[in-house]
Design an enzyme around this catalytic site. Structure first.
Site, PDB file in Angstrom:
ATOM      1  N   GLY A   1       0.831  -1.191   0.000  1.00 24.22           N
ATOM      2  CA  GLY A   1       0.000   0.000   0.000  1.00 24.22           C
ATOM      3  C   GLY A   1       0.869   1.245   0.000  1.00 24.22           C
ATOM      4  N   CYS A   2       0.299   2.360  -0.477  1.00 25.55           N
ATOM      5  CA  CYS A   2       1.101   3.580  -0.586  1.00 25.55           C
ATOM      6  C   CYS A   2       1.513   4.094   0.790  1.00 25.55           C
ATOM      7  CB  CYS A   2       0.347   4.641  -1.377  1.00 25.55           C
ATOM      8  SG  CYS A   2      -1.311   4.988  -0.759  1.00 25.55           S
ATOM      9  N   PHE A   3       0.605   4.048   1.770  1.00 23.38           N
ATOM     10  CA  PHE A   3       0.971   4.531   3.105  1.00 23.38           C
ATOM     11  C   PHE A   3       2.023   3.646   3.769  1.00 23.38           C
ATOM     12  CE2 PHE A   3      -3.361   6.584   2.925  1.00 23.38           C
ATOM     13  CZ  PHE A   3      -2.913   7.890   2.958  1.00 23.38           C
TER      14      PHE A   3
ATOM     15  N   THR B   1       4.283   1.988   2.435  1.00 21.32           N
ATOM     16  CA  THR B   1       5.591   2.195   1.804  1.00 21.32           C
ATOM     17  C   THR B   1       6.362   3.292   2.535  1.00 21.32           C
ATOM     18  OG1 THR B   1       4.798   1.470  -0.358  1.00 21.32           O
ATOM     19  CG2 THR B   1       6.732   2.913  -0.336  1.00 21.32           C
TER      20      THR B   1
ATOM     21  N   GLY C   1       5.156   4.700  -4.341  1.00 23.73           N
ATOM     22  CA  GLY C   1       4.068   4.172  -3.525  1.00 23.73           C
ATOM     23  C   GLY C   1       3.169   3.178  -4.235  1.00 23.73           C
TER      24      GLY C   1
END
Lengths: 344, 344, 344, 344
Positions: free
Chosen positions: B147-149, B151, B316
């Protein structure tokens, strides 16, 4: 015959000064007197504040004790250090409202460490929603307006400390619009740099608002509260969205948390605990003196998480100043202030 | 004769799919095959992705196992649930890169709690900079893109846990651009709502990336790490600025902290520990696969505070996917990826 | 052995210089030599251009003929006046690419009126898509890079003049991002002022790009073209959206207009006439060297209306410079330039 | 005893309806009655308009003649077609203020061509600053609120036509914020698409406001005026910056132009001709009912160029509606409206 108070604004060309004037123009008990500035003295206000149409042709005077003399109220929107210097030369019967940092901190050692130089002494603190603050502001002749970050962050956690819900080990990350940095001409504040970018600064406890947070929350908690504070600059002119959290004490649940905030804020005219499921957005507070707030209990991490949204220039600076002035002068506390934001 | 791998992208009309194609267009070892979509099937890619000029006239096929068959690599940029369903119908020799959440979590109970339904099983995790991750990606046929967060947040604290500098009680506030929410037509994602506003959502441990954070950091720490995670939406299309902090263990100072991060990242091609005094801004990473990072020791609050900046769509999402694909296929890890951002 | 050309960039700390370096870092035929600056000389490039990671530790030299000597190509991203002064001291075998205004205008009287002082003479004009321009750039040792506004505006109307479709009485309104104004520290360029605001400047024919527009279009039209040009500042870092219009000659219809633009641009690698019904957006061109364009015939007002979108820093400045350098040095014209934008 | 008028707002969940309520909340002569909506009927206003704190708990009714009955004033902020349908069912003694397009155009043929269907007839036009408009609004029971674009563009050129300074061949390019498009869920209005981008739409005379421009300016000019109108979408929630120009008649100079605008607007409470050298910015008008305006004579192109800035939701929609309501009801024209913007 209507009696109005005559006010002066020192620092009228800046963002805080402009917001003060925006509010004071609609305040029914106020007459706007001297407007002063530093390097902009001698120019018209309209050059710097084209949105303040009724005052466009007013010429800025230089900021001196003389130009500020003869007013009932003097607002100081000046760099720290300068406001204490000017304030010392204003009479005891004048209501002096300092929007700078000079009179916020109680501890001279804190002052020296974070700002340097001699401490000018603490004044009643212009955040009426904090326990005990409203009483000290009533009838005062000196007001220290809080920093914009401590406004949103202190109101986020004060009820939880007052109700004994959390441990004194606080984390605050506050996302701010750019006007909080004022009109200073720094490369990182250029539109080209700011737009499309979020950036951190003053990380690791380096921001000067840190001791003010700790002072406010420690007073409510009745014990020393440590605060890890990180400001983040976001691409918007106004607004602060604060996420504050602290470890929960045992057995605290969402209902207890919500009850504490309802108790603290239900009678406050400018604080709105949002309905369950709604989360604050700064845009909804723009131009208003509101604090929009929501509370969550993170059962996994065992933390209380509170989010507040304010307009940094209104409730965070000029609106808080006017609210406190109202208390000092005996006007209804909400006079000249709005609970309606300008959105979208 | 040059051998290239033939790739398909499912979900080519969305933001993740578009970013994948932007990167793959410059990847020298890749030939772009089928592009598929759901409701946009039958339309030209140029309608949805006007910036992808060389592919403007490509017609989108429907996302089915049949349209995706016959490719060496299949990227799935689909809603969670859907990617597991499609992936199950692709052959074992195809490299399947899932940009959705279906194969990130190890624990089926976590999956059921946060996403619901049956767990599709865990795949090698596409964040090569985490300890042990690169090895598992080398030669794999299945990749779960983070997930981007997680990362930005996992890379923020992994070195500190690896070096034993912090307690397993983490606070993360991540400020994100709007593209992370995809192209879904929700009122709160309209430009009029987003611009000029910062807002919170998924507060109090409610965001689905929370267990992924905990899984990553617990693995590095060797003990259970709790994570209080708050996402904040900011008015920018791209970028995530993450502020992560945790209590310091005794005697840890700035030099020790910095040394741990230098050790972890000095050889990483896409992670830059910034010089002392510089702080990350998301704009500097825009369009690149970089992670820009800074570390501070807050001696007052006794916390380690780490800030990272990434482009949520590149490192991300799509950049991380291509980096992991490179490892899986034996290409140099940096192929087709840039360390140069597009700024201002 | 690979032969590369060695290039120097004067003005490397600014936005134009930064964009040049971003492009040159991916140019396969180029080696980056001296980087120079004025007040930033002696500091590291990474301080000013944190997105240019591979060059972060390069120290900026002072901009002098000596520091620029010994390179095959010298790019001058300097204030006007200064580039002519430096250029005069560079040898005839060096390819000098001037991103400033000094060598754009043919008429010394125009120069004196709009810029003042002595005219430095005209150089081949770096907009290869204009009739006759590509030939003059091939093999040249001196290139005058066009202004960002005349790039978008001249390409908007040149085909119509070449085909005899419009009268020589042109109106241009161009909406620009803030990076066109450079990094100069002016109050009106602060993020707080720019965000949420559109503003006009240089209205009424006062902008210095006006004679450059007229020069370009008059040359194509074969008669004197008058241009009413208005720039508008919009809250975005990059991009120019130009709306250009002129009275239609009798009997010109949409098909004739479209045919003229297809003829002019179908073979151009960087200009895209969009499909009917699609309209340009600057975001689609961000970071690319593209010009996206659409044409309409307003039958009510009897005007041809053309809209173009470019990235002001890429095609409008640094990308146009690299494209012209490629022609001058005999490289394929598209080398080191992208037709893929970074969106959203 | 204070007599107030009771007002209803149909379309209270949208942007125009929200702005109306923001203004009416401070209007001393008004009491807010029924608030209605379409798909949002049954929900609380606070869900849709979190900035309208005093009305947060009001429940939206369905938009029908019955829910709107019994009010002194009914504001219709509805899609075109729908407002005429509702209006036809409201009594002759009710003041009906239509913020939609249904009653703006005089010519049924124009209506059919641009909107389709049967023409509902023309009502007094709510732009009091146009010659003759104020008289028709005084005491009326029906008001057609102008379109947001024709507001800024008509006020830009009406004085020049009234004074005979320009030819009837007008070019208008208007840069608008996104709220003008309402809350409709379209992909191109998503924040991710809008931010960082300027885009054109309705080019070539395709925008429905075109005949309204022509109608207004032709009436002032006393001859048929053709208008080439191009709207441009910019990344800001509010504001319209209009650049309007037309060929100058012989011998008109800057002094004559300025004199015409001073004559037209010196007594207008909401129109400010800026001092020479100052140029309009939309931010200065945000939230106010102001029109900020500047005039230039382009001696090279022989055109008059006028730039206006307004807030599209205030003066361009809801503020203009309230101003006209004041005239209709005999209140002072400026009641409930501000000349002070919210900036930065």
């Amino acid at each position: 015959m209507r009696m109005t108070v005559n006010i002066a604004v020192a620092g009228a060309s800046g963002y805080a000064g402009g917001e003060l004037l925006r509010l004071l123009l609609t305040h029914p008990e106020v007459e706007i007197g001297a407007l002063t500035a530093a390097s902009s003295a001698g120019t018209k206000l309209g050059v710097h504040q084209p949105h303040l149409v009724p005052l466009a042709d007013r010429v800025l005077a230089e900021t001196t004790p003389e130009t500020l003399a003869g007013h009932d109220v003097v607002f100081l929107a000046l760099p720290h250090g300068h406001s204490a210097e000017i304030a010392a030369q204003l009479g005891p019967d004048v209501l002096v409202v300092d929007l700078g940092a000079d009179h916020r901190l109680a501890d001279p050692a804190d002052w020296r460490r974070w700002y340097g130089g001699e401490h000018a002494g603490q004044w009643p603190y212009g955040l009426p929603e904090l326990p005990g603050a409203r009483e000290k502001l009533t009838g005062t002749k000196r007001i220290a307006v809080p920093g914009c970050f401590p406004t949103g962050g202190s109101l986020a956690l004060a009820p939880a400390f007052a109700a004994g819900l959390i441990e004194p080990d606080v984390t605050v990350v506050a996302v701010t619009g750019t006007s909080g940095a004022g009109k200073s001409l720094k490369p990182n504040l250029l539109g080209s740099e700011v737009m499309g970018s979020a950036s951190a600064y003053g990380v690791g406890g380096a921001h000067r608002h840190t001791p003010e947070f700790a002072q406010n929350l420690s007073a409510v908690a009745g014990e020393k509260v440590t605060v890890s504070f990180t400001p983040v600059l976001a691409p918007m002119p106004r607004g602060i969205l604060t996420t504050a959290s602290a470890p929960l004490k045992d057995d605290v649940d969402e209902a207890a948390a919500r009850a504490a905030y309802e108790k603290a804020y239900d009678a406050e005219p400018f604080v709105q605990l949002l309905p369950a499921g709604a989360w604050p957005a700064t845009a909804a507070t723009l131009g208003s003196n509101n604090v929009q707030l929501q509370v969550a209990v993170d059962t996994g991490a065992r933390r209380l998480v509170v989010v507040t949204a304010i307009d940094n220039l209104t409730k965070g600076t000029a609106g808080g100043a006017v609210q406190s002035m109202n208390l000092a002068l005996g006007f209804p506390e909400t006079t000249g202030l709005s609970t309606v934001g300008v959105a979208p």
